[in-house]
Write a protein that holds these residues in place. Structure first.
Motif, PDB file in Angstrom:
ATOM      1  N   GLY A  38       0.792  -1.224   0.000  1.00 16.27           N
ATOM      2  CA  GLY A  38       0.000   0.000   0.000  1.00 16.27           C
ATOM      3  C   GLY A  38       0.823   1.272   0.000  1.00 16.27           C
ATOM      4  O   GLY A  38       0.268   2.370   0.134  1.00 16.27           O
ATOM      5  N   LYS A  39       2.133   1.152  -0.155  1.00 14.97           N
ATOM      6  CA  LYS A  39       3.018   2.319  -0.106  1.00 14.97           C
ATOM      7  C   LYS A  39       3.440   2.745  -1.517  1.00 14.97           C
ATOM      8  O   LYS A  39       3.272   2.024  -2.496  1.00 14.97           O
ATOM      9  CB  LYS A  39       4.272   2.004   0.722  1.00 14.97           C
ATOM     10  N   SER A  40       4.034   3.927  -1.574  1.00 13.85           N
ATOM     11  CA  SER A  40       4.579   4.427  -2.836  1.00 13.85           C
ATOM     12  C   SER A  40       6.089   4.563  -2.701  1.00 13.85           C
ATOM     13  O   SER A  40       6.607   4.871  -1.624  1.00 13.85           O
ATOM     14  CB  SER A  40       3.964   5.784  -3.184  1.00 13.85           C
ATOM     15  N   ILE A  41       6.795   4.332  -3.811  1.00  9.58           N
ATOM     16  CA  ILE A  41       8.261   4.368  -3.766  1.00  9.58           C
ATOM     17  C   ILE A  41       8.808   4.862  -5.098  1.00  9.58           C
ATOM     18  O   ILE A  41       8.239   4.595  -6.162  1.00  9.58           O
ATOM     19  CB  ILE A  41       8.845   2.975  -3.418  1.00  9.58           C
ATOM     20  N   VAL A  42       9.915   5.606  -5.013  1.00 10.84           N
ATOM     21  CA  VAL A  42      10.660   6.063  -6.186  1.00 10.84           C
ATOM     22  C   VAL A  42      11.940   5.241  -6.271  1.00 10.84           C
ATOM     23  O   VAL A  42      12.675   5.127  -5.287  1.00 10.84           O
ATOM     24  CB  VAL A  42      11.020   7.556  -6.076  1.00 10.84           C
ATOM     25  N   ILE A  43      12.223   4.671  -7.438  1.00 10.14           N
ATOM     26  CA  ILE A  43      13.503   4.004  -7.677  1.00 10.14           C
ATOM     27  C   ILE A  43      14.401   5.006  -8.391  1.00 10.14           C
ATOM     28  O   ILE A  43      14.081   5.490  -9.469  1.00 10.14           O
ATOM     29  CB  ILE A  43      13.318   2.724  -8.516  1.00 10.14           C
ATOM     30  N   TRP A  44      15.524   5.295  -7.737  1.00 15.77           N
ATOM     31  CA  TRP A  44      16.407   6.372  -8.201  1.00 15.77           C
ATOM     32  C   TRP A  44      17.624   5.784  -8.910  1.00 15.77           C
ATOM     33  O   TRP A  44      18.184   4.783  -8.463  1.00 15.77           O
ATOM     34  CB  TRP A  44      16.862   7.211  -7.001  1.00 15.77           C
ATOM     35  N   PRO A  45      18.071   6.398 -10.009  1.00 13.49           N
ATOM     36  CA  PRO A  45      19.200   5.840 -10.773  1.00 13.49           C
ATOM     37  C   PRO A  45      20.537   6.142 -10.113  1.00 13.49           C
ATOM     38  O   PRO A  45      20.677   7.087  -9.344  1.00 13.49           O
ATOM     39  CB  PRO A  45      19.093   6.565 -12.109  1.00 13.49           C
TER      40      PRO A  45
ATOM     41  N   VAL B 256       3.475  -2.860  -3.655  1.00  9.30           N
ATOM     42  CA  VAL B 256       3.646  -1.419  -3.856  1.00  9.30           C
ATOM     43  C   VAL B 256       2.415  -0.855  -4.555  1.00  9.30           C
ATOM     44  O   VAL B 256       1.959  -1.375  -5.577  1.00  9.30           O
ATOM     45  CB  VAL B 256       4.902  -1.133  -4.690  1.00  9.30           C
ATOM     46  N   ALA B 257       1.892   0.213  -3.995  1.00  8.38           N
ATOM     47  CA  ALA B 257       0.686   0.816  -4.570  1.00  8.38           C
ATOM     48  C   ALA B 257       1.024   1.751  -5.724  1.00  8.38           C
ATOM     49  O   ALA B 257       0.264   1.857  -6.683  1.00  8.38           O
ATOM     50  CB  ALA B 257      -0.077   1.581  -3.491  1.00  8.38           C
ATOM     51  N   ARG B 258       2.154   2.435  -5.618  1.00 11.46           N
ATOM     52  CA  ARG B 258       2.541   3.371  -6.674  1.00 11.46           C
ATOM     53  C   ARG B 258       4.056   3.324  -6.825  1.00 11.46           C
ATOM     54  O   ARG B 258       4.788   3.553  -5.861  1.00 11.46           O
ATOM     55  CB  ARG B 258       2.073   4.788  -6.331  1.00 11.46           C
ATOM     56  N   LEU B 259       4.507   3.023  -8.034  1.00 13.53           N
ATOM     57  CA  LEU B 259       5.926   2.821  -8.303  1.00 13.53           C
ATOM     58  C   LEU B 259       6.372   3.780  -9.405  1.00 13.53           C
ATOM     59  O   LEU B 259       5.872   3.743 -10.526  1.00 13.53           O
ATOM     60  CB  LEU B 259       6.174   1.377  -8.749  1.00 13.53           C
ATOM     61  N   THR B 260       7.327   4.647  -9.051  1.00 10.01           N
ATOM     62  CA  THR B 260       7.871   5.611 -10.016  1.00 10.01           C
ATOM     63  C   THR B 260       9.332   5.283 -10.268  1.00 10.01           C
ATOM     64  O   THR B 260      10.106   5.093  -9.322  1.00 10.01           O
ATOM     65  CB  THR B 260       7.752   7.048  -9.483  1.00 10.01           C
TER      66      THR B 260
ATOM     67  N   ALA C  46       7.630  -1.377 -21.144  1.00  9.43           N
ATOM     68  CA  ALA C  46       6.638  -1.552 -20.077  1.00  9.43           C
ATOM     69  C   ALA C  46       7.266  -2.283 -18.886  1.00  9.43           C
ATOM     70  O   ALA C  46       6.874  -3.393 -18.519  1.00  9.43           O
ATOM     71  CB  ALA C  46       5.424  -2.315 -20.604  1.00  9.43           C
ATOM     72  N   VAL C  47       8.266  -1.646 -18.270  1.00 10.37           N
ATOM     73  CA  VAL C  47       9.068  -2.312 -17.245  1.00 10.37           C
ATOM     74  C   VAL C  47       8.347  -2.511 -15.915  1.00 10.37           C
ATOM     75  O   VAL C  47       8.872  -3.161 -15.012  1.00 10.37           O
ATOM     76  CB  VAL C  47      10.372  -1.518 -16.995  1.00 10.37           C
ATOM     77  N   GLY C  48       7.143  -1.963 -15.763  1.00 11.45           N
ATOM     78  CA  GLY C  48       6.396  -2.212 -14.534  1.00 11.45           C
ATOM     79  C   GLY C  48       6.230  -1.010 -13.641  1.00 11.45           C
ATOM     80  O   GLY C  48       5.753  -1.144 -12.511  1.00 11.45           O
ATOM     81  N   ALA C  49       6.614   0.163 -14.115  1.00 11.55           N
ATOM     82  CA  ALA C  49       6.454   1.378 -13.315  1.00 11.55           C
ATOM     83  C   ALA C  49       5.144   2.068 -13.659  1.00 11.55           C
ATOM     84  O   ALA C  49       4.678   2.007 -14.798  1.00 11.55           O
ATOM     85  CB  ALA C  49       7.620   2.330 -13.574  1.00 11.55           C
ATOM     86  N   ASP C  50       4.534   2.698 -12.667  1.00  8.79           N
ATOM     87  CA  ASP C  50       3.349   3.507 -12.939  1.00  8.79           C
ATOM     88  C   ASP C  50       3.723   4.764 -13.705  1.00  8.79           C
ATOM     89  O   ASP C  50       2.932   5.278 -14.500  1.00  8.79           O
ATOM     90  CB  ASP C  50       2.673   3.903 -11.617  1.00  8.79           C
ATOM     91  N   ARG C  51       4.930   5.249 -13.437  1.00  8.38           N
ATOM     92  CA  ARG C  51       5.374   6.459 -14.103  1.00  8.38           C
ATOM     93  C   ARG C  51       6.878   6.395 -14.275  1.00  8.38           C
ATOM     94  O   ARG C  51       7.596   5.906 -13.378  1.00  8.38           O
ATOM     95  CB  ARG C  51       4.987   7.692 -13.289  1.00  8.38           C
ATOM     96  N   ILE C  52       7.368   6.859 -15.407  1.00  9.40           N
ATOM     97  CA  ILE C  52       8.807   6.935 -15.666  1.00  9.40           C
ATOM     98  C   ILE C  52       9.164   8.402 -15.851  1.00  9.40           C
ATOM     99  O   ILE C  52       8.578   9.096 -16.689  1.00  9.40           O
ATOM    100  CB  ILE C  52       9.196   6.113 -16.905  1.00  9.40           C
ATOM    101  N   VAL C  53      10.123   8.853 -15.065  1.00  7.91           N
ATOM    102  CA  VAL C  53      10.516  10.265 -15.050  1.00  7.91           C
ATOM    103  C   VAL C  53      11.995  10.356 -15.380  1.00  7.91           C
ATOM    104  O   VAL C  53      12.822   9.687 -14.747  1.00  7.91           O
ATOM    105  CB  VAL C  53      10.242  10.899 -13.672  1.00  7.91           C
ATOM    106  N   ALA C  54      12.345  11.157 -16.366  1.00  7.17           N
ATOM    107  CA  ALA C  54      13.753  11.385 -16.680  1.00  7.17           C
ATOM    108  C   ALA C  54      14.380  12.289 -15.625  1.00  7.17           C
ATOM    109  O   ALA C  54      13.689  13.079 -14.969  1.00  7.17           O
ATOM    110  CB  ALA C  54      13.889  12.013 -18.059  1.00  7.17           C
ATOM    111  N   LEU C  55      15.678  12.168 -15.464  1.00 13.76           N
ATOM    112  CA  LEU C  55      16.374  13.009 -14.478  1.00 13.76           C
ATOM    113  C   LEU C  55      16.153  14.485 -14.736  1.00 13.76           C
ATOM    114  O   LEU C  55      16.075  15.288 -13.796  1.00 13.76           O
ATOM    115  CB  LEU C  55      17.870  12.692 -14.486  1.00 13.76           C
ATOM    116  N   SER C  56      16.039  14.866 -15.987  1.00 12.22           N
ATOM    117  CA  SER C  56      15.819  16.271 -16.315  1.00 12.22           C
ATOM    118  C   SER C  56      14.420  16.744 -15.946  1.00 12.22           C
ATOM    119  O   SER C  56      14.124  17.936 -16.007  1.00 12.22           O
ATOM    120  CB  SER C  56      16.049  16.501 -17.809  1.00 12.22           C
ATOM    121  N   GLU C  57      13.547  15.800 -15.554  1.00 16.16           N
ATOM    122  CA  GLU C  57      12.151  16.139 -15.246  1.00 16.16           C
ATOM    123  C   GLU C  57      11.822  15.992 -13.765  1.00 16.16           C
ATOM    124  O   GLU C  57      10.662  16.067 -13.373  1.00 16.16           O
ATOM    125  CB  GLU C  57      11.208  15.216 -16.044  1.00 16.16           C
TER     126      GLU C  57
END
Length: 666
Positions: free
Chosen positions: A401-408, A430-434, A449-460
Motif C-alpha cells: 500500500g506504499k509508494s516508492i521512487v527508484i532512483w538511478p 507497492v501501490a505506486r511505483l515511479t 513496459a518495465v512495470g512502473a506507474d510512471r517513468i521520469v527522466a532526471l531532467s524532469e
C-alpha cells in the motif's frame, strides 16, 4: 699595563665577562680563585657551575650547585639551575623535585614555573604544564614566548578559543615573530577558517622570508582549496629552504601527484623517505602513485613498507587488499580488507572494496550490506550523492500500500541491469511505483513496459510528486534478499518496438551473419583505460571470418568505415539517438561483441547473444570471478576474460575462433 683583578668583587666581575664572551674555561678558573678565598661565595659557585656545564662537566656543575645549596639552603635560583641541569641530563624526577623546591621558596619565581612547565610537557602532564605557563603569563604578562607556549598547550588539549587568544597576544607583543602566525594559521585551518589562515601564513612568510614553515603551511592550504599550481610554488620554495625536512617533500609530492606530474611527485616521495625511511604516509602515497601508474609490484612493496612503519594503518591494508585482488589473490585480499575494518570499522573504502569482492565471489548476503558504502562521502572516487528528496530512503520496510521512487545511480548499464526488479517490488504490494532514469533510457523503458506507474527522466525530476520512500536501484537486491540462485534472471525483460525495428531494419545488411560491435566504454569511467580496447583495429582479426556483416554500435570514439576498407563496417553508432534506437538495432542482429559497457546489459536484457570482452584489471563485480557465463543473463551472455594485464590480442583470437564456430563459417 693590563689590569689584573685582585679583590673578590673584581674577580667575580671578570668571571662574568669571561662567561658572557664565550670563555667558560677562563670563567671557571677565575671563579675557583674566588672560591679559594670564600668557599661558600654564592655568586662564585653559580658562575663555576655554569662554566662547568658549558664545558660538559655535568658532575662538577652539580657539585657546585649542591655546595651552594648546603651553604644557602633557601636559594631558589640554585634549585632552579640544578633542576635545569637534571632536566637536560634526562633526570626528570630529580629535575621536578628541584623546580618544586625553588617554587616552595619563591612561589612567584617565573623562570622556575617555565622550566617546570617544560618538564611537565616532557612527562606528558599537559594539564600541569598549562598551570605553569598560566602562572608565567600572570607574572610576566609582556613575555610573548609564555603566551605562545601556553597557546600550543591549550590547542593540544582542545582549548581552541583560548589558544587563539594566546597566539594573538604573542603576536601583539612581538609582531615581528613568525612562529605565532604559523601556529595561529594551523589552528584556523582546523576550524575551516581558510581565508584567515592564509593571511596568517602569508604574514609569517613576510616576517621570516627564509622560513620553511610558513611556505609549507601555505602550500598545503592552497592545495586543500584546489589551487595546486600556486601550492606547488610555495612548497618548492619550502623544499629548497628546508632540504632536510621530509614533511615538506612529502607535501610537495602530494600536490605534484594531483597535478599529474607523476615523475616529480615520485621523486619527492623518495626524497622524503631518504630523509626519514619510516615515514608511513610517504610510503603509502608513493604506493598509491605507483598503482596509478600500473607499477603494481612496486606499489605493493610500498604499501608493505607503510605497514612495517605503522602496523595499524587501515588505509594501507585496504589498498594492499586492492592489489592482491587485482592479481587474483582473492583470499588474501579479503583478509586485508577485514584487517582494515577490524582497525577502523567505519572505513568506507574498505567496506566498499570488501563488498565488491564478496559480490564477485557470489557471497551476496554480506556483499550487498557492505556495498551500501558505495555512496559514502569519504569515498574519493565516488560520483554518487544522495538525492535531495523530501521523503526517506527505503530501509526494507513493508511496502504494501506504499509508494516508492527508484532512483538511478552509476552508469546506463546499471539501470538496465536492475530495472528487472520492478515486477518484484510490485509483488511486495507497492501501490505506486515511479522509476527515475537518465534521459537516454526513458523511451526504452517506456517501450518495454518495465512495470512502473510512471517513468521520469532526471531532467524532469522537478515534477516528481511526494512518495513514502525512495531507493537506489542497486539497493533493491539487498532489501529483497537476492542470492546468486534467486537472481530474477528471466530474459528478455526489455523489448524494442516493431515500428523502430522496421525503421532501422531497412538500414541493416540483408545478408550475412550480423555482428554488432562496441570497442570502447565511456571515457569518464574510472577503469576505462583497462576495459576499453585501444581502438577498432584491435578487432581486425575478426575480419578474416567469412560471411559476417559488422555493424558499429559505438556512439563515441568511433572510427569511420573507410579506415578498414578490407572489411566494410556499417557504422550506425553516431546515428543512434538513445537506447531505444540501439535496442531496435540489436534486436535484429545475430550477435553483439562488446567491451564491458551498457550495450552488454542491453543485449542481455533483450535476450540477444552477446560476448563481453573483460579486462584483467578491476573486472566489474557483476561478472563475478572465474565464470564464462553470467547468472544475470543466463544463456545469452558469454564472457571472454583477459589472462594477462592489458593483453587483448589473445582475447580477440579466442573470440575469432568462437565466432567461426558459432557462425558455422570457419
Amino acid at each position: 699595563m693590563e689590569f689584573t683583578p685582585t679583590s673578590v668583587p673584581e674577580l667575580l666581575e671578570s668571571a662574568r665577562q669571561q662567561a658572557s664572551s664565550g670563555r667558560p674555561a677562563d670563567a671557571l678558573m677565575t671563579a675557583r680563585a674566588v672560591l679559594q678565598r670564600e668557599p661558600e661565595n654564592l655568586a662564585a659557585l653559580d658562575l663555576a657551575a655554569r662554566a662547568a656545564w658549558s664545558l660538559g662537566d655535568l658532575r662538577a656543575a652539580e657539585s657546585y650547585w649542591q655546595t651552594a645549596l648546603r651553604a644557602h639552603p633557601f636559594c631558589a635560583e640554585a634549585y632552579n639551575n640544578l633542576g635545569a641541569l637534571y632536566a637536560g641530563n634526562g633526570q626528570r624526577e630529580a629535575a621536578k623535585a628541584s623546580f618544586l623546591h625553588a617554587l616552595g621558596i619563591a612561589p612567584d619565581y617565573a623562570d622556575a614555573h617555565a622550566n617546570l612547565g617544560a618538564l611537565y610537557i616532557e612527562l606528558g602532564q599537559l594539564t600541569d604544564a598549562v598551570a605553569c605557563y598560566r602562572r608565567v603569563t600572570e607574572l610576566r604578562p609582556e613575555e610573548a614566548t609564555a603566551h605562545y607556549r601556553l597557546g600550543i598547550l591549550l590547542k593540544e588539549l582542545g582549548g581552541v578559543v583560548e589558544a587563539e587568544a594566546c597566539y594573538r597576544r604573542a603576536i601583539e607583543l612581538r609582531p615581528e615573530w613568525d612562529e605565532p602566525y604559523n601556529n595561529l594559521g594551523v589552528l584556523l585551518v582546523q576550524q575551516k577558517r581558510y581565508p584567515e589562515a592564509e593571511e596568517c601564513f602569508r604574514l609569517a612568510i613576510t616576517r621570516n622570508p627564509d622560513g620553511v614553515d610558513g611556505r609549507s603551511n601555505l602550500g598545503v592550504l592552497l592545495a586543500k582549496s584546489g589551487r595546486f599550481a600556486a601550492a606547488a610554488v610555495f612548497l618548492e620554495e619550502a623544499a629548497a629552504l628546508g632540504a632536510d625536512q621530509p614533511e615538506v617533500h612529502y607535501n610537495l609530492g602530494n600536490v605534484l601527484a594531483e597535478m599529474n606530474r607523476f615523475g616529480a611527485a615520485e621523486a619527492c616521495y623518495r626524497r622524503a623517505l631518504l630523509i626519514r625511511p619510516d615515514h608511513a604516509d610517504a610510503h603509502y602515497n608513493l604506493g598509491n602513485l605507483l598503482a596509478r601508474l600500473m607499477r603494481f609490484n612496486e606499489a605493493q612493496a610500498s604499501f608493505r613498507c607503510a605497514l612495517a612503519a605503522r602496523p595499524g594503518f587501515p588505509e594501507a591494508l585496504n589498498n594492499l587488499g586492492n592489489l592482491l585482488a587485482l592479481h587474483q589473490f582473492h583470499g588474501e585480499a579479503e583478509e586485508y580488507y577485514r584487517r582494515a575494518l577490524a582497525l577502523e570499522p567505519g572505513l568506507a573504502d574498505a567496506r566498499w572494496n570488501l563488498g565488491l569482492l564478496l559480490l564477485a565471489l557470489g557471497e551476496f548476503e554480506e556483499g550487498w550490506e557492505l556495498y551500501e558504502a558505495r555512496y559514502h562521502p569519504e569515498i574519493r572516487q565516488n560520483p554518487w550523492r544522495l538525492p535531495e528528496l523530501p521523503f526517506p530512503q527505503w530501509g526494507g520496510e513493508d511496502l504494501r500500500g506504499k509508494s516508492i521512487v527508484i532512483w538511478p545511480e552509476q552508469g546506463f548499464g546499471d539501470e538496465i541491469q536492475f530495472v528487472r526488479y520492478l515486477p518484484l517490488l510490485r509483488e511486495r504490494g507497492v501501490a505506486r511505483l515511479t522509476l527515475v532514469c537518465k534521459d537516454e533510457l526513458k523511451q526504452l523503458f517506456l517501450d518495454s513496459a518495465v512495470g512502473a506507474d510512471r517513468i521520469v527522466a532526471l531532467s524532469e525530476t522537478e515534477q516528481l510528486e511526494a512518495h513514502e520512500y525512495w531507493c537506489y536501484s542497486l539497493s533493491v537486491p539487498r532489501h529483497l534478499g537476492t542470492r546468486v540462485e534467486t537472481i530474477p534472471a528471466a530474459v528478455p525483460y526489455l523489448t524494442a518496438t516493431p515500428l523502430r525495428m522496421r525503421g532501422w531494419g531497412e538500414r541493416l545488411p540483408a545478408a550475412g551473419f550480423r555482428v554488432g560491435l562496441v570497442w570502447k566504454g565511456a571515457p569518464g569511467h574510472r577503469n576505462d583505460a583497462s576495459r576499453s580496447l585501444p581502438g577498432l583495429a584491435s578487432l581486425a582479426p575478426l575480419w578474416s571470418v567469412p560471411g559476417l556483416a559488422f555493424i558499429g554500435l559505438q556512439k563515441d570514439a568511433g572510427e569511420p568505415a573507410a579506415s578498414f576498407p578490407e572489411q566494410p563496417l556499417l557504422d550506425l553508432g553516431p546515428e543512434l539517438r538513445d537506447f531505444a534506437d540501439t535496442a531496435a538495432v540489436i534486436a535484429q542482429l545475430d550477435l553483439v561483441i562488446c567491451v564491458d559497457t551498457a550495450v552488454a546489459h542491453l543485449a542481455g536484457a533483450l535476450g540477444k547473444p552477446c560476448w563481453v570482452l573483460l579486462p584483467y584489471h578491476a573486472t566489474d563485480w557483476r561478472w563475478m570471478i572465474g565464470r564464462e557465463d553470467s547468472p544475470w543473463y543466463p544463456g545469452v551472455l558469454r564472457l571472454f576474460r583477459q589472462e594477462k594485464l592489458g593483453e587483448w590480442d589473445e582475447v580477440v583470437a579466442r573470440v575469432r575462433k568462437a565466432l567461426s564456430e558459432v557462425a558455422g563459417l570457419g
